[in-house]
Design an enzyme around this catalytic site. Structure first.
Site, PDB file in Angstrom:
ATOM      1  N   LYS A 281       0.809  -1.329  -0.308  1.00 45.87           N
ATOM      2  CA  LYS A 281       0.124  -0.311   0.240  1.00 45.87           C
ATOM      3  C   LYS A 281       0.550   1.089  -0.483  1.00 45.87           C
ATOM      4  O   LYS A 281       2.100   1.281   0.619  1.00 45.87           O
ATOM      5  CB  LYS A 281      -0.285  -0.291   1.339  1.00 45.87           C
ATOM      6  CG  LYS A 281      -2.172  -1.278   1.404  1.00 45.87           C
ATOM      7  CD  LYS A 281      -2.513  -0.790   2.022  1.00 45.87           C
ATOM      8  CE  LYS A 281      -3.864  -1.256   2.657  1.00 45.87           C
ATOM      9  NZ  LYS A 281      -5.283  -1.247   1.422  1.00 45.87           N
ATOM     10  N   ARG A 355     -10.543 -11.393   1.788  1.00 44.72           N
ATOM     11  CA  ARG A 355     -11.331 -12.240   1.243  1.00 44.72           C
ATOM     12  C   ARG A 355     -10.562 -13.185   1.011  1.00 44.72           C
ATOM     13  O   ARG A 355     -11.041 -14.815   1.382  1.00 44.72           O
ATOM     14  CB  ARG A 355     -11.608 -12.041  -0.234  1.00 44.72           C
ATOM     15  CG  ARG A 355     -10.678 -11.879  -1.167  1.00 44.72           C
ATOM     16  CD  ARG A 355     -11.314 -11.654  -2.829  1.00 44.72           C
ATOM     17  NE  ARG A 355     -11.290  -9.062  -1.914  1.00 44.72           N
ATOM     18  CZ  ARG A 355     -11.164  -8.447  -3.321  1.00 44.72           C
ATOM     19  NH1 ARG A 355     -11.025  -9.052  -4.305  1.00 44.72           N
ATOM     20  NH2 ARG A 355     -11.332  -7.850  -3.267  1.00 44.72           N
TER      21      ARG A 355
HETATM   22  N1  BES Z   1      -8.508  -3.874   4.232  1.00 39.58           N
HETATM   23  C1  BES Z   1      -8.583  -3.572   2.782  1.00 39.58           C
HETATM   24  C2  BES Z   1      -9.314  -2.498   2.300  1.00 39.58           C
HETATM   25  C3  BES Z   1      -9.506  -0.964   2.924  1.00 39.58           C
HETATM   26  C4  BES Z   1      -9.000  -0.124   2.013  1.00 39.58           C
HETATM   27  C5  BES Z   1     -10.409  -0.651   3.921  1.00 39.58           C
HETATM   28  C6  BES Z   1      -9.168   1.274   2.757  1.00 39.58           C
HETATM   29  C7  BES Z   1     -10.630   0.866   4.470  1.00 39.58           C
HETATM   30  C8  BES Z   1      -9.805   1.299   3.627  1.00 39.58           C
HETATM   31  C9  BES Z   1      -8.601  -4.257   2.154  1.00 39.58           C
HETATM   32  O1  BES Z   1      -7.783  -5.429   2.450  1.00 39.58           O
HETATM   33  C10 BES Z   1      -7.759  -4.384   0.630  1.00 39.58           C
HETATM   34  O2  BES Z   1      -6.330  -4.102   0.522  1.00 39.58           O
HETATM   35  N2  BES Z   1      -8.519  -4.066  -0.228  1.00 39.58           N
HETATM   36  C11 BES Z   1      -8.010  -3.605  -2.052  1.00 39.58           C
HETATM   37  C12 BES Z   1      -9.059  -5.190  -2.609  1.00 39.58           C
HETATM   38  C13 BES Z   1      -8.116  -5.011  -3.693  1.00 39.58           C
HETATM   39  C14 BES Z   1      -6.764  -4.727  -4.419  1.00 39.58           C
HETATM   40  C15 BES Z   1      -9.282  -5.230  -4.667  1.00 39.58           C
HETATM   41  C16 BES Z   1      -8.586  -2.007  -2.104  1.00 39.58           C
HETATM   42  O3  BES Z   1      -9.867  -1.545  -1.629  1.00 39.58           O
HETATM   43  O4  BES Z   1      -8.076  -1.545  -2.699  1.00 39.58           O
HETATM   44 MN    MN Z   2      -5.346  -5.458   1.639  1.00 35.21          MN
END
Ligand code: BES
Ligand code: MN
Ligand code: ZN
Length: 500
Positions: A281, A355
């Site tokens: 991230k 997931r």
């Molecule tokens: N925990 C995150 C989702 C999230 C991101 C919650 C920002 C709250 C704020 C999750 O594990 C994630 O990183 N999801 C990705 C999925 C994508 C790679 C398909 C996302 O939402 O960017």
């Molecule tokens: Mn994630």
């Protein structure tokens, strides 16, 4: 904090440091305000003419009114009468609670729940009152060298007519349990990720089991998860040196009162930190990914409330917890892993780890032959884009379960919005190298995430709550909200018809 009900007939005779009286805009007095106004020779109407507009969330303190035994009358603005609903009532109780805490009072009396508001019962309003007071009492100081000053407020009385005492008490009890659950959830979520690790969550769960005899807690370690073939979950965990845990918290109601219906199961995403893994991230706000265990924390808080309320129905909370970090041992884009269900998964983005963790938990819970399973997860940034920080995203192929949850959301004021979940989105999860891919492209990201989970839930009625936008607040008020504990507890209570 002690909540109780007072039903002395004459409001102006009540001796207390602060008595809360609701007023609407346009100088519309509630019955309680009217009583105080008459007993004080029109003192209330006088201030309403000029000094107090009664906007929702506002208050005005009047001291030592003639003819009134209470030291202070706290006028609490309720806003417009025709717009007054459960949410405005909660705001009013919360305004009064914040005042009492800030003024360092040790006890107070509120008449606010007595104000009828559209579509709510006194029981719900009483529950809202207790929740508001407990929420106002939350302070995070676990990692501050100077501890927060102890809150003086220890007695909160609710004034209602004698005939309504039992309804009021039942509501206060319910709200106390929910409020405690919410604060426990907030604390777990607010704790930093170097303290609140998977192991810490497991310890806290065991502690819950010691506090509440109805809760039986079991913690599975990596070896046991390997034996269960949780290959998808474990693939996420292997990027970190923190060991993963799989927590099972069973609420077994007392034998005599219990119905023997199939259990309700809550499944929480428990990423105590999500750096994204190799699909790292960006640095900005990455600290907030300590909240990626918000789903798990809400399961723990809900189980606390369920135990506190002696719910007459079996409820099982399940938490899959680990960290998602980049390392030499971490998942790589292109890796194919095998889930507990036997389905293979191509990991195209290691940051879509929620997931991967949840699918094995959803397979595991089949053994309980559940009446329904609800998973709670801070699953997608896309859900925040879609719904912001107001509504949690609700996904379910089961219309009646979705209806029940929406209803619980509405009743508890912990709102949710139903999102689509139809077959046509499944197309996006096709992989050339595995049964399913773990991402479905940028379009409808929260829906394809739910579609992924759906593939593992054919054995029972299932719903998914994406709380990525609602589990915490960012910015200067950064902190956990404790959502969706009120929704979940309401859902459980409605199911076992303990709530009226
Ligand atoms: N925990 C995150 C989702 C999230 C991101 C919650 C920002 C709250 C704020 C999750 O594990 C994630 O990183 N999801 C990705 C999925 C994508 C790679 C398909 C996302 O939402 O960017
Ligand atoms: Mn994630
Ligand atoms: Zn995550």
């Amino acid at each position: 904090m002690e909540f109780s009900t007072q039903s002395s007939a004459s409001l102006h005779q009540i001796k207390t440091s602060a008595l809360a009286i609701g007023v609407f805009t346009n100088q519309v007095l509630t019955p309680a305000a009217d009583i105080i106004d008459r007993a004080s020779n029109g003192a209330i109407r006088k201030v309403l003419k000029s000094e107090f507009s009664a906007k929702s969330g506002s208050h005005l303190v009047l001291r030592n009114l003639e003819g009134i035994k209470a030291e202070r009358i706290v006028l609490v603005g309720l806003g417009d009468q025709d717009k007054y609903q459960a949410a405005q009532h909660k705001t009013a109780e919360s305004t009064f609670a914040h005042y009492c805490i800030q003024a360092k009072l040790s006890e107070a009396v509120s008449t606010l729940a007595g104000v009828d508001c559209n579509g709510t019962t006194l029981r719900q309003r009483s529950s809202g009152a207790a929740q508001a007071v407990l929420a106002a009492s939350y302070r995070f100081d676990a990692t501050l060298s100077t501890k927060a000053e102890a809150i003086k407020l220890s007695k909160y009385l609710q004034w209602v007519p004698r005939t309504l005492v039992s309804e009021s008490k039942a509501g206060l009890d319910e709200g106390t349990a929910i409020g405690k659950g919410v604060n426990f959830t907030r604390l777990l979520a607010d704790l930093p990720p170097n303290i609140c690790t998977p192991t810490y969550l497991a310890e806290q769960a065991k502690q819950l089991g010691k506090t509440y005899p109805s809760l039986k807690v079991e913690v599975l370690q990596r070896k046991q998860m390997e034996a269960l073939k949780m290959g998808s979950f474990l693939s996420v965990a292997k990027g970190s040196v923190e060991p993963p845990v799989f927590i099972i918290i069973k609420h077994k109601p007392a034998k005599k009162a219990a119905d023997d219906a199939a259990p309700l199961v809550l499944v929480g995403k428990g990423l105590t930190f999500d750096a994204g893994g190799i699909s790292l991230k960006p640095a900005a706000n990455m600290d907030e990914m300590k909240y990626d265990m918000g789903g798990a924390a809400s399961v723990m808080g809900s189980m606390l409330a369920v135990a506190e309320l002696n719910v007459n129905h079996e409820v099982i909370g399940v938490i899959a917890s680990c960290e998602n970090l980049p390392s030499g041992a971490a998942n790589k884009p292109g890796d194919v892993v095998t889930s507990m269900a036997g389905k293979t998964i191509e990991i195209l983005n290691t940051d879509a780890e929620g997931r991967l963790v949840l699918c094995d938990a959803l397979t595991y819970v089949e053994r309980f032959k559940p009446a329904a399973v609800v998973d709670i997860a801070t699953l997608t940034g896309a859900c925040v884009v879609a719904l912001g920080h107001i509504n949690s995203g609700l996904f379910s192929p089961d219309d009646s379960l979705a209806e029940e949850l929406l209803n619980a959301a509405k009743q508890s004021g912990d709102s949710a919005w139903r999102m689509p979940l139809d077959e046509r989105y499944q197309e996006q999860l096709k992989s050339n190298f595995a049964d399913i891919a773990n991402i479905g492209g940028p379009a409808a990201g929260s829906v394809t995430a739910a579609c992924f989970l759906q593939r593992f839930t054919s054995a029972y009625p299932w719903a998914h709550l994406d709380v990525a936008g609602t589990a915490w607040r960012s910015g200067k008020d950064k902190g956990a909200t404790g959502r969706p504990v009120p929704l979940l507890v309401q859902f459980v209570l409605d199911r076992c018809q303990q709530a009226k």
